[in-house]
Design an enzyme around this catalytic site. Structure first.
Site, PDB file in Angstrom:
ATOM      1  N   ASP A 285     -58.641 -85.875 -39.889  1.00 44.03           N
ATOM      2  CA  ASP A 285     -58.027 -86.247 -39.088  1.00 44.03           C
ATOM      3  C   ASP A 285     -58.907 -86.103 -37.667  1.00 44.03           C
ATOM      4  O   ASP A 285     -58.564 -84.880 -36.745  1.00 44.03           O
ATOM      5  CB  ASP A 285     -56.535 -85.726 -38.281  1.00 44.03           C
ATOM      6  CG  ASP A 285     -55.489 -86.247 -37.694  1.00 44.03           C
ATOM      7  OD1 ASP A 285     -56.460 -86.633 -36.496  1.00 44.03           O
ATOM      8  OD2 ASP A 285     -54.592 -85.992 -37.406  1.00 44.03           O
TER       9      ASP A 285
ATOM     10  N   GLU B 194     -70.265 -97.806 -32.252  1.00 41.58           N
ATOM     11  CA  GLU B 194     -70.296 -97.435 -30.781  1.00 41.58           C
ATOM     12  C   GLU B 194     -72.132 -97.642 -31.677  1.00 41.58           C
ATOM     13  O   GLU B 194     -73.039 -96.722 -32.302  1.00 41.58           O
ATOM     14  CB  GLU B 194     -70.427 -97.529 -30.321  1.00 41.58           C
ATOM     15  CG  GLU B 194     -70.714 -97.148 -29.036  1.00 41.58           C
ATOM     16  CD  GLU B 194     -71.014 -95.970 -28.022  1.00 41.58           C
ATOM     17  OE1 GLU B 194     -71.517 -95.061 -27.152  1.00 41.58           O
ATOM     18  OE2 GLU B 194     -68.614 -95.164 -28.209  1.00 41.58           O
TER      19      GLU B 194
ATOM     20  N   LYS C  68     -66.499 -86.671 -23.939  1.00 42.23           N
ATOM     21  CA  LYS C  68     -66.508 -87.749 -25.002  1.00 42.23           C
ATOM     22  C   LYS C  68     -67.300 -88.124 -25.506  1.00 42.23           C
ATOM     23  O   LYS C  68     -67.705 -88.697 -26.839  1.00 42.23           O
ATOM     24  CB  LYS C  68     -65.770 -88.992 -23.585  1.00 42.23           C
ATOM     25  CG  LYS C  68     -65.964 -90.038 -25.082  1.00 42.23           C
ATOM     26  CD  LYS C  68     -66.755 -90.599 -24.609  1.00 42.23           C
ATOM     27  CE  LYS C  68     -66.410 -91.774 -25.531  1.00 42.23           C
ATOM     28  NZ  LYS C  68     -67.473 -92.639 -25.726  1.00 42.23           N
TER      29      LYS C  68
ATOM     30  N   HIS D 296     -82.156 -99.242 -24.709  1.00 42.13           N
ATOM     31  CA  HIS D 296     -80.382 -99.864 -25.515  1.00 42.13           C
ATOM     32  C   HIS D 296     -80.043-101.471 -24.887  1.00 42.13           C
ATOM     33  O   HIS D 296     -79.411-101.665 -25.738  1.00 42.13           O
ATOM     34  CB  HIS D 296     -79.276 -98.743 -25.619  1.00 42.13           C
ATOM     35  CG  HIS D 296     -79.153 -97.654 -25.896  1.00 42.13           C
ATOM     36  ND1 HIS D 296     -80.219 -97.109 -26.586  1.00 42.13           N
ATOM     37  CD2 HIS D 296     -79.127 -96.197 -25.215  1.00 42.13           C
ATOM     38  CE1 HIS D 296     -80.018 -95.739 -26.585  1.00 42.13           C
ATOM     39  NE2 HIS D 296     -79.713 -94.890 -25.448  1.00 42.13           N
TER      40      HIS D 296
END
Length: 749
Positions: free
Chosen positions: A283, A83, A267, A381
């Site tokens: 992990d 991302e 998130k 952005h």
């Protein structure tokens, strides 16, 4: 030494970044070779040994988060993420926090929980009591299964028993075995222990063991980080520090009370944590599960961070989340990229890595909610988004920048639009498409020229002549109105930036433009300065001066300042002084006036237009290695100061060659001009401003029929200029076949 601070890292090519990381001592010579060659990448045979049914390997970018200072130690953070904006946002946030001492981080004793589920129990309460009574025997058996872990100071440390009631299966007893797995994540070790002690627990409890597996809610391995940011370090062009602080707090409070906002808030935290987890072979799915479960431990899902105002007005941020990770184990041995990343990270223990992950999560959270609290998450952005869309549409390297620029200008930053542009550019050809785009911009855009110095580099700084020719339409620029702030947009150079209000906060590339705006009295105006270069930066072609001239002319055009060409050139020269220290003045002169000239610095400088018997056919070979003009100029000056007589003789010889070249051009004697260029290159070699890439380019050009070839500009990288005689296409093709860029230029048509 501030090992994690690498100014203008984003401006470098990938190869230059790898060299810079090596020069900082962050990687070994072996790792440098591995990264440079691509040998660090997981190959298909290695992948086939990691999982089942392998058919290929999927790559993800590895970027570096910079400026991190955690518990007084510098870190460069390897991040694996697809991302855009995450790496840049993390580096920016860490830079802000660093100014006030960086992040403080700590962690609990790192324990992993294994669960053994018991069902079909005659007496659950008695089973619980009996299991606890025989705890020591159970722990001894568990530790006997992994004596190496015990030797390292780890192993099974404690045991807990819980009774749960279910309408479906009745009462269940669940045994938790708490294990210190040292520097390993420990999932396999825990599962083996659970399997090993299950028969003993089954006999003690007089029941049936069903599940026996680790838990990913690792709340006995909590990592915490905090930071404190004075309001002075939060201020932006359009927002006071107090406003930014209060906005961050308000946004944070919504995540605390509203699970819908908290999910997105957390998130963002995991954007940073997961990227570091992937880079270090951990992990990330287990980390995600544990973090989100921990966020819901009160019965309502909430934020993992807290932001509040300190008594003195500072913004304080805190994070707490479960982080159970390792720095030894299978992934380290099986994935060579993980090994390189861990060595570069330089952590000594899994505990240190966990604390670092907490700091990275807090930094990413700050970056995200600061953007939301000020300009919104999408603002700033556009270029990154356009680059992602162009990549998703399958734009090749050859057409990529052109597609990005067209997307931004069109306002339709969509995959379908990118595919349409790719098809159009490929059918027309890149060069024709560039010409069409430049022509389409028309009078709305101001223009400036780049340059090649045919002869006279470096000696021109010491009062001698230089012969320079323009590269037309090298830079185009325009001004657009906006609601707040002063923004720079240079898509081809991946620059999208807001000018800092305080001079001390400005990055190096902001300072020249700030000088121009300040001189013109425009620093307080809201605008977007869009710049579209058609030449690469830092390649010795005068791109910075051309950008300065294009910006000045765009401001002049938009605000109707009625500047003369001389005023435009002088303003660009002031900007060049900030960028390069002691420039000669030739770059801004060529950028402004766009004529082939014999130049000599002075007050005023001498600019003699050159009479040309016929046009010159040139090929510019571009090395891809940044030409650090300020450095090469400084190096030559230092050598001159050590032995002025020797260097004055070299400068005199370059001057003599340059004046002979003027005569050759006037006579149309291109062969003589080519010979003089070759001799001049030899003199520049004596000044030690060449490089192996430039020497290779010169040799390629000469071998393929160039009449003459030499470095052009400051040297140390950058470009060469070759003189052709009807064979420019062949020379350019040979340069491209060798892996470099080439540009054909006609002068004096």
């Amino acid at each position: 030494m501030e090992r994690s601070c690498i100014p203008e890292f984003y401006k470098l090519s990938v190869a230059e970044r790898v060299r810079k990381v090596r020069d900082k001592g962050l990687i070994s010579s072996a790792d440098f070779k591995s990264l440079s060659s691509g040998a660090h990448t997981l190959d298909i045979s290695g992948a086939d040994k990691m999982i089942e049914n392998v058919i290929g390997v999927m790559g993800l970018p590895v970027g570096l988060g910079l400026n991190f200072l955690v518990n007084g130690k510098d870190y460069v953070i390897p991040l694996v993420v697809e991302e855009p904006s995450i790496v840049a946002a993390l580096s920016s946030a860490a830079k802000v926090v660093r100014k006030n001492g960086g992040f403080d981080a700590k962690s609990d004793e790192s324990l992993l929980i294994g669960q053994i589920q018991l069902v079909d129990l005659a007496d659950p309460a008695r089973a619980k009591t009996e299991i606890l009574n025989q705890k020591d025997e159970i722990l001894t058996l568990a530790n006997g299964m992994n004596p190496r872990m015990v030797t390292r100071g780890g192993g099974a440390k404690d045991l807990e028993v819980f009774i749960h009631t279910s309408e479906e299966v009745g009462d269940m007893v669940v045994v938790h075995i708490l294990v210190d797995t040292c520097d390993a994540m420990g999932a396999n070790a825990i599962n083996s222990m659970c399997e090993g002690i299950a028969p003993l627990i089954e006999r003690i409890a007089d029941g049936k063991v069903f599940l026996r597996i680790l838990s990913n809610l690792t709340d006995r391995a909590l990592a915490k980080a905090s930071c404190r940011i004075p309001v002075a370090n939060l201020a932006s062009k359009s927002h006071s520090g107090e406003a930014v602080r209060d906005g961050v707090i308000i946004a944070s409070e919504l995540a605390r009370v509203d699970p819908y906002r908290a999910a997105t808030h957390n998130k963002g935290i995991m954007n940073g944590v997961d990227s570091l987890a992937l880079a270090t072979g951990n992990d990330w799915r287990a980390l995600e599960a544990g973090a989100h479960a921990y966020a819901a431990r009160s019965g309502q899902y909430t934020s993992l961070t807290k932001w509040y105002k300190a008594d003195n007005g500072d913004l304080v941020g805190e994070i707490e989340l479960p982080v159970k990770v390792g720095i030894v184990g299978g992934p380290l041995q099986s994935n060579p990229t993980v090994a390189v990343n861990l060595r570069m990270l330089g952590v000594d223990s899994a505990k240190e890595l966990a604390e670092l992950m907490a700091a990275v999560g807090l930094a990413q959270n700050f970056a995200a909610i600061r953007a939301l609290a000020t300009d919104g998450i999408q603002k700033g952005h556009m270029t990154l988004h356009a680059r992602t869309v162009a990549s998703a549409a399958g734009a090749s390297e050859e057409v990529f920048d052109l597609v990005v620029e067209n997307l931004i200008e069109s306002g339709e930053i969509k995959v379908w639009k990118a595919k349409e542009l790719i098809q159009s550019i490929e059918s027309k050809g890149v060069e024709r498409s560039k010409d069409d785009l430049a022509a389409h911009r028309g009078e709305e855009f101001a223009t400036a020229h780049a340059k090649v110095i045919l002869l006279g580099e470096h000696s021109v700084v010491y009062g001698r002549h230089a012969l320079a020719a323009p590269i037309p339409l090298a830079v185009q620029a325009r001004i657009r109105e906006c609601e707040n702030g002063l923004h720079f947009l240079i898509p081809r150079w991946d620059v999208e930036h807001r000018l800092h209000r305080r001079p001390q906060d400005r990055q190096s590339f902001e300072k020249p433009a700030a000088r121009i705006l300040e001189t013109l009295g425009l620093l307080d105006r809201n605008m977007i300065i869009e710049v579209y270069p058609n030449v690469p930066r830092a390649m010795g072609l005068g791109s910075s001066a051309a950008v300065a001239v294009a910006i000045v002319r765009a401001l002049d055009q938009h605000f109707q300042l009625k500047l003369s060409d001389a005023e435009v050139s002088n303003l660009a020269f002031e900007a060049e002084k900030i960028a390069h220290g002691t420039p000669s003045g030739i770059d801004n002169t060529l950028a402004t006036f766009g004529e082939t000239v014999l130049f000599r610095r002075g007050e005023p400088p001498i600019m003699q237009p050159i009479e040309m018997a016929k046009p010159l056919e040139l090929v510019v070979g571009i090395s891809g290695v940044r030409s650090l003009t300020a450095k090469t100029v400084a190096d030559v000056r230092a050598a001159w100061q050590q032995d002025p007589d020797l260097y004055e003789r070299i400068f005199d010889e370059i001057d003599r060659i340059t004046l002979h070249a003027v005569e050759a051009i006037a006579a149309g004697d291109v062969r003589q001009l080519g010979q003089l260029m070759n001799v001049c290159h030899g003199q520049l070699n004596a000044l030690q401003v060449s490089s192996w890439e430039l020497e290779e380019l010169v040799q390629i050009a000469r071998t393929n029929g160039a009449l003459g070839a030499k470095l052009t500009g400051g040297g140390g990288g950058g470009s060469i200029v070759a003189l052709a005689d009807g064979n420019s296409a062949e020379i350019a093709k040979a340069i491209k076949n060798a892996g470099y860029e080439a540009m054909e230029v006609k002068v004096g048509e």
